[in-house]
Design a protein around this motif. Structure first.
Motif, PDB file in Angstrom:
ATOM      1  N   THR A 198      -6.835   8.061   3.574  1.00  8.11           N
ATOM      2  CA  THR A 198      -6.195   8.968   4.525  1.00  8.11           C
ATOM      3  C   THR A 198      -4.950   8.273   5.060  1.00  8.11           C
ATOM      4  OG1 THR A 198      -8.333   9.871   5.142  1.00  8.11           O
ATOM      5  CG2 THR A 198      -6.509  10.254   6.665  1.00  8.11           C
ATOM      6  N   VAL A 199      -3.845   8.984   5.068  1.00  7.06           N
ATOM      7  CA  VAL A 199      -2.584   8.409   5.530  1.00  7.06           C
ATOM      8  C   VAL A 199      -2.241   8.989   6.895  1.00  7.06           C
ATOM      9  CG1 VAL A 199      -0.138   8.102   5.007  1.00  7.06           C
ATOM     10  CG2 VAL A 199      -1.797   8.232   3.140  1.00  7.06           C
ATOM     11  N   ALA A 200      -2.073   8.103   7.869  1.00  7.68           N
ATOM     12  CA  ALA A 200      -1.662   8.534   9.205  1.00  7.68           C
ATOM     13  C   ALA A 200      -0.182   8.895   9.178  1.00  7.68           C
ATOM     14  CB  ALA A 200      -1.906   7.403  10.203  1.00  7.68           C
TER      15      ALA A 200
ATOM     16  N   LEU B 241       3.793   8.592  -2.230  1.00  6.27           N
ATOM     17  CA  LEU B 241       2.787   7.703  -1.652  1.00  6.27           C
ATOM     18  C   LEU B 241       1.601   8.475  -1.080  1.00  6.27           C
ATOM     19  CD1 LEU B 241       5.008   4.999   0.053  1.00  6.27           C
ATOM     20  CD2 LEU B 241       3.517   4.711  -1.934  1.00  6.27           C
ATOM     21  N   LYS B 242       1.862   9.628  -0.457  1.00 13.79           N
ATOM     22  CA  LYS B 242       0.755  10.441   0.065  1.00 13.79           C
ATOM     23  C   LYS B 242      -0.141  10.914  -1.071  1.00 13.79           C
ATOM     24  CE  LYS B 242       2.807  12.282   4.309  1.00 13.79           C
ATOM     25  NZ  LYS B 242       3.308  13.491   4.977  1.00 13.79           N
TER      26      LYS B 242
ATOM     27  N   ALA C 187      -3.757  -1.965   1.072  1.00 13.83           N
ATOM     28  CA  ALA C 187      -3.260  -0.593   1.255  1.00 13.83           C
ATOM     29  C   ALA C 187      -3.111  -0.211   2.717  1.00 13.83           C
ATOM     30  CB  ALA C 187      -4.173   0.397   0.536  1.00 13.83           C
ATOM     31  N   THR C 188      -4.062  -0.606   3.541  1.00 11.37           N
ATOM     32  CA  THR C 188      -4.017  -0.202   4.950  1.00 11.37           C
ATOM     33  C   THR C 188      -2.884  -0.888   5.712  1.00 11.37           C
ATOM     34  OG1 THR C 188      -5.707  -1.856   5.468  1.00 11.37           O
ATOM     35  CG2 THR C 188      -6.454   0.426   5.082  1.00 11.37           C
ATOM     36  N   SER C 189      -2.311  -1.935   5.159  1.00  7.29           N
ATOM     37  CA  SER C 189      -1.121  -2.561   5.743  1.00  7.29           C
ATOM     38  C   SER C 189       0.151  -2.029   5.090  1.00  7.29           C
ATOM     39  CB  SER C 189      -1.167  -4.084   5.572  1.00  7.29           C
ATOM     40  OG  SER C 189      -2.258  -4.624   6.257  1.00  7.29           O
ATOM     41  N   TYR C 190       0.079  -1.781   3.799  1.00  7.96           N
ATOM     42  CA  TYR C 190       1.228  -1.316   3.028  1.00  7.96           C
ATOM     43  C   TYR C 190       1.657   0.100   3.426  1.00  7.96           C
ATOM     44  CZ  TYR C 190       3.646   0.670  -1.051  1.00  7.96           C
ATOM     45  OH  TYR C 190       4.529   1.334  -1.875  1.00  7.96           O
TER      46      TYR C 190
END
Length: 195
Positions: free
Chosen positions: A115-117, A105-106, A57-60
């Protein structure tokens, strides 16, 4: 005693699978096998020009966010040049659809406790956006459509790959919903004049 050494050796070998060549890992719980993260799922796009889809997830999420941002910003840029109706309608569809996929996606990330940057364009995307903005007339439209084809091929591989092999169920579900929309955009692009 022999069984202990067999188990210990097996554990060490398994743990070393996460280490990159020439690099010792002090904490294997945080090691990520980049090959596994970027491996395309079977049966999906196998185009060497399209980056492999991440499964973490953190890459996607950053890649998906940057893709949506590029689609939105490049479409705003071409709309500022007053293209013909077909390109204008396509660009507006891209703004609307990619705004929706970003929101989807958010929401999925929030449901998963992530948490989404804010999204950020990569250097290649920024260069393509700048090229669209600086081109005029038919060259701007050609540059825009070419960038859209490349971006949508990458987005399709990204979402299909994550839907098949991602690590977060909520995001896998969102990716599975987004992939057919991206395919529809590819189909729309193929019907545009000059495609």
């Amino acid at each position: 005693m022999k069984a202990f050494y067999s188990v210990a050796l097996g554990a060490l070998l398994l743990a070393s699978c996460n280490d990159k060549p020439g690099q010792a890992s002090a904490d294997n719980s945080t090691a990520v096998d980049a090959t596994a993260d970027n491996a395309a799922a079977p049966g999906l796009i196998n185009d060497p020009t399209v980056p492999a889809a991440p499964t973490i997830a953190t890459s996607y999420l950053p890649k998906a966010g940057a893709g949506d941002l590029f689609e939105i910003e490049s479409s705003h840029a071409i709309l500022a040049k007053n293209p013909g109706k077909a390109v204008r309608d396509f660009a507006q569809t891209m703004i609307d659809a990619h705004t929706q996929s970003t929101a989807r996606l958010k929401a999925a990330a929030k449901a998963a406790g992530l948490t989404v940057a804010p999204p950020k364009l990569d250097n290649d995307q920024q260069a393509k956006l700048d090229a669209i903005k600086s081109a005029g007339g038919a060259a701007a439209i050609s540059t825009y459509l070419s960038a859209q084809r490349e971006a949508h091929a990458a987005a399709l591989a990204l979402h299909q790959g994550y839907a098949a092999s991602g690590d977060t169920p909520q995001l896998k579900s969102a990716a599975a919903e987004i992939a057919p929309v991206v395919q529809h955009h590819i189909d729309m692009l193929a019907k545009l004049p000059g495609a």
